[in-house]
Design a protein around this motif. Structure first.
Motif, PDB file in Angstrom:
ATOM      1  N   LYS A   1       0.836  -1.202   0.000  1.00  0.00           N
ATOM      2  CA  LYS A   1       0.000   0.000   0.000  1.00  0.00           C
ATOM      3  C   LYS A   1       0.869   1.249   0.000  1.00  0.00           C
ATOM      4  N   GLN A   2       1.969   1.213   0.708  1.00  0.00           N
ATOM      5  CA  GLN A   2       2.847   2.379   0.752  1.00  0.00           C
ATOM      6  C   GLN A   2       3.507   2.623  -0.610  1.00  0.00           C
ATOM      7  N   VAL A   3       3.874   1.564  -1.304  1.00  0.00           N
ATOM      8  CA  VAL A   3       4.431   1.716  -2.655  1.00  0.00           C
ATOM      9  C   VAL A   3       3.419   2.417  -3.550  1.00  0.00           C
ATOM     10  N   SER A   4       2.180   1.966  -3.482  1.00  0.00           N
ATOM     11  CA  SER A   4       1.114   2.572  -4.282  1.00  0.00           C
ATOM     12  C   SER A   4       0.900   4.033  -3.897  1.00  0.00           C
ATOM     13  N   ASP A   5       0.976   4.323  -2.598  1.00  0.00           N
ATOM     14  CA  ASP A   5       0.809   5.703  -2.124  1.00  0.00           C
ATOM     15  C   ASP A   5       1.884   6.623  -2.698  1.00  0.00           C
ATOM     16  N   VAL A   6       3.125   6.142  -2.695  1.00  0.00           N
ATOM     17  CA  VAL A   6       4.228   6.967  -3.193  1.00  0.00           C
ATOM     18  C   VAL A   6       4.064   7.209  -4.694  1.00  0.00           C
TER      19      VAL A   6
ATOM     20  N   GLY B   1      15.077   3.416   6.800  1.00  0.00           N
ATOM     21  CA  GLY B   1      16.050   3.579   5.727  1.00  0.00           C
ATOM     22  C   GLY B   1      15.682   2.862   4.442  1.00  0.00           C
ATOM     23  N   VAL B   2      16.488   3.121   3.414  1.00  0.00           N
ATOM     24  CA  VAL B   2      16.398   2.399   2.145  1.00  0.00           C
ATOM     25  C   VAL B   2      17.751   1.746   1.900  1.00  0.00           C
ATOM     26  N   LEU B   3      17.781   0.838   0.951  1.00  0.00           N
ATOM     27  CA  LEU B   3      18.977   0.029   0.735  1.00  0.00           C
ATOM     28  C   LEU B   3      19.805   0.573  -0.429  1.00  0.00           C
ATOM     29  N   PRO B   4      21.138   0.441  -0.357  1.00  0.00           N
ATOM     30  CA  PRO B   4      21.978   0.833  -1.484  1.00  0.00           C
ATOM     31  C   PRO B   4      21.534   0.062  -2.740  1.00  0.00           C
TER      32      PRO B   4
ATOM     33  N   SER C   1      12.315  -1.799   4.473  1.00  0.00           N
ATOM     34  CA  SER C   1      13.355  -1.227   3.619  1.00  0.00           C
ATOM     35  C   SER C   1      13.367  -1.825   2.217  1.00  0.00           C
ATOM     36  N   ALA C   2      13.339  -3.146   2.130  1.00  0.00           N
ATOM     37  CA  ALA C   2      13.505  -3.807   0.838  1.00  0.00           C
ATOM     38  C   ALA C   2      12.376  -3.470  -0.128  1.00  0.00           C
ATOM     39  N   THR C   3      11.147  -3.497   0.346  1.00  0.00           N
ATOM     40  CA  THR C   3       9.994  -3.264  -0.534  1.00  0.00           C
ATOM     41  C   THR C   3       9.931  -1.828  -1.033  1.00  0.00           C
ATOM     42  N   LEU C   4      10.326  -0.881  -0.191  1.00  0.00           N
ATOM     43  CA  LEU C   4      10.180   0.533  -0.545  1.00  0.00           C
ATOM     44  C   LEU C   4      11.380   1.112  -1.280  1.00  0.00           C
ATOM     45  N   THR C   5      12.509   0.423  -1.249  1.00  0.00           N
ATOM     46  CA  THR C   5      13.715   0.979  -1.883  1.00  0.00           C
ATOM     47  C   THR C   5      13.522   1.299  -3.374  1.00  0.00           C
ATOM     48  N   PRO C   6      12.939   0.400  -4.184  1.00  0.00           N
ATOM     49  CA  PRO C   6      12.806   0.721  -5.614  1.00  0.00           C
ATOM     50  C   PRO C   6      11.974   1.970  -5.895  1.00  0.00           C
ATOM     51  N   VAL C   7      10.831   2.122  -5.221  1.00  0.00           N
ATOM     52  CA  VAL C   7       9.979   3.273  -5.519  1.00  0.00           C
ATOM     53  C   VAL C   7      10.611   4.567  -5.001  1.00  0.00           C
ATOM     54  N   VAL C   8      11.329   4.510  -3.898  1.00  0.00           N
ATOM     55  CA  VAL C   8      12.043   5.696  -3.424  1.00  0.00           C
ATOM     56  C   VAL C   8      13.140   6.062  -4.414  1.00  0.00           C
ATOM     57  N   GLY C   9      13.753   5.046  -5.015  1.00  0.00           N
ATOM     58  CA  GLY C   9      14.750   5.295  -6.044  1.00  0.00           C
ATOM     59  C   GLY C   9      14.158   6.020  -7.242  1.00  0.00           C
ATOM     60  N   GLU C  10      12.921   5.675  -7.605  1.00  0.00           N
ATOM     61  CA  GLU C  10      12.252   6.359  -8.713  1.00  0.00           C
ATOM     62  C   GLU C  10      11.988   7.829  -8.380  1.00  0.00           C
ATOM     63  N   VAL C  11      11.635   8.086  -7.129  1.00  0.00           N
ATOM     64  CA  VAL C  11      11.417   9.473  -6.697  1.00  0.00           C
ATOM     65  C   VAL C  11      12.709  10.272  -6.822  1.00  0.00           C
TER      66      VAL C  11
END
Length: 353
Positions: free
Chosen positions: A104-109, A150-153, A127-137
């Motif tokens: 749901k948070q991925v969809s929200d972002v 946090g997010v992952l390298p 961290s793992a699930t949200l890292t890709p979409v934060v990378g897109e931001v």
């Protein structure tokens, strides 16, 4: 005789004249002084914490739903910061979204991006699930502030703010070791798998390396959940006859474990070390509980600080009082040990958490 009197009178007059002229000749005229020029800079009356840039900005704020006490505190402080900034900077708009799952948070972002945000403040559900979409931001050139998990390298936020998680674990272990006199059977209740949990457990276990007489009976995730803490502790109480201490690593988990231990009437056999600074736990410590003798801080107010840093970041403003022209890339808040001696300092009865 008359002439003699006249002569004496003339002498007196001459003496008087000389005396008068002598005094007059020694009189000093005071110098004319010019007041010094005031070089003090004028007082600046503008509030340096309020942006002077009036360009409209939009900041998305994404945090987990209030599924337990600590995240409830995060939501509260996020709402408080948004309300405060709406007054200070009406040109900044905030869009707060709450997620009860990582998906749901991925969809929200993604939705926030579609709405044209200039910046994102996020506490990842994991961290793992949200890292890709934060990378897109980040790739889209948006300003990103990440809170806590946090997010992952190779993805890196513009700002990362969290408590000192290694010290959080270290402080907990050092207190436990001292109270156990370096020997005993202990249990470890970990959090959600993420960097925060890894750092805490590493800090805790690094201390134990020097104490071979402390035995870890079991080490399992309680996922920072009161219900999971309750169930896990119920199982362990049936499994282990001698338990000297429990590291819950979280105040919500600790409340679940405390319930299980109390129901089993084994609270006099052990003590528990929680963590985060929940007012209910701090009150137990303040009252001198032998069962809950300490706590370690992990302030929920970091959510409000993160939003403030996000405002400064999207407007390319320095933090007031800092001599650097940009917002710090990392802000680590101290992990303070709370004991009976200092608990009153950390007890806020009106706090939501």
């Amino acid at each position: 005789m008359f002439k003699k009197q006249i002569s004496m009178l003339l002498v007196v007059l001459l003496v008087a004249v000389f005396a008068f002229t002598g005094c007059k000749s020694t009189a000093v005229t005071p110098p004319v002084t010019t007041p010094p020029t005031d070089t003090t800079p004028p007082v600046v009356t503008t509030d340096p914490t309020i942006p002077t840039d009036t360009t409209p900005k939009v900041i998305g704020v994404s945090v987990p739903s209030a599924d337990h006490g600590w995240t409830g505190g995060i939501v509260y402080y996020a709402q408080k910061a948004i309300a405060d900034w709406k007054i200070k900077d009406p040109n900044t708009t905030f869009k707060l979204v709450l997620a009860d799952t990582a998906q749901k948070q991925v969809s929200d972002v993604e939705d926030l991006m579609a709405q044209g945000i200039d910046g994102l403040v996020i506490l990842p559900y994991d961290s793992a699930t949200l890292t890709p979409v934060v990378g897109e931001v980040k790739k889209a050139g948006k300003y990103v502030v990440v809170i806590d998990r946090g997010v992952l390298p190779p993805v890196f936020a513009d700002v990362y703010i969290a408590g000192d998680n290694y010290a959080f674990g270290k402080q907990s272990a050092e207190f436990m070791v001292k109270k156990l006199n370096g020997k005993g059977n202990i249990l470890i209740m970990e959090g959600i798998p993420c960097q925060v949990n890894t750092d805490r457990v590493t800090g805790f276990k690094d201390v134990l390396k020097a104490y071979p007489n402390i035995k870890i009976l079991a080490d399992q995730p309680a996922n920072w959940s009161r219900d999971t803490g309750l169930k896990l502790m119920e199982n362990w109480l049936q499994q282990f006859k001698t338990i000297n201490a429990v590291w819950a690593g979280d105040d919500d988990v600790a409340l679940g474990a405390i319930q299980a231990i109390n129901e089993a009437k084994r609270e006099t056999e052990m003590f528990i070390v929680p963590g985060a600074g929940m007012k209910d736990i701090v009150k137990m410590v303040m009252d001198g509980s032998d069962f809950v003798p300490c706590d370690v801080t992990y302030p929920v107010s970091m959510a409000a600080t993160a939003i403030t840093l996000g405002v400064y970041g999207v407007r390319n403003m320095p933090v007031p009082g800092f001599y650097q022209s940009t917002v710090p890339a990392k802000v680590i808040l101290s992990a303070d040990l709370i004991t009976k001696e200092n608990a009153a300092k950390y007890y806020v009865p009106d706090s939501i958490y």
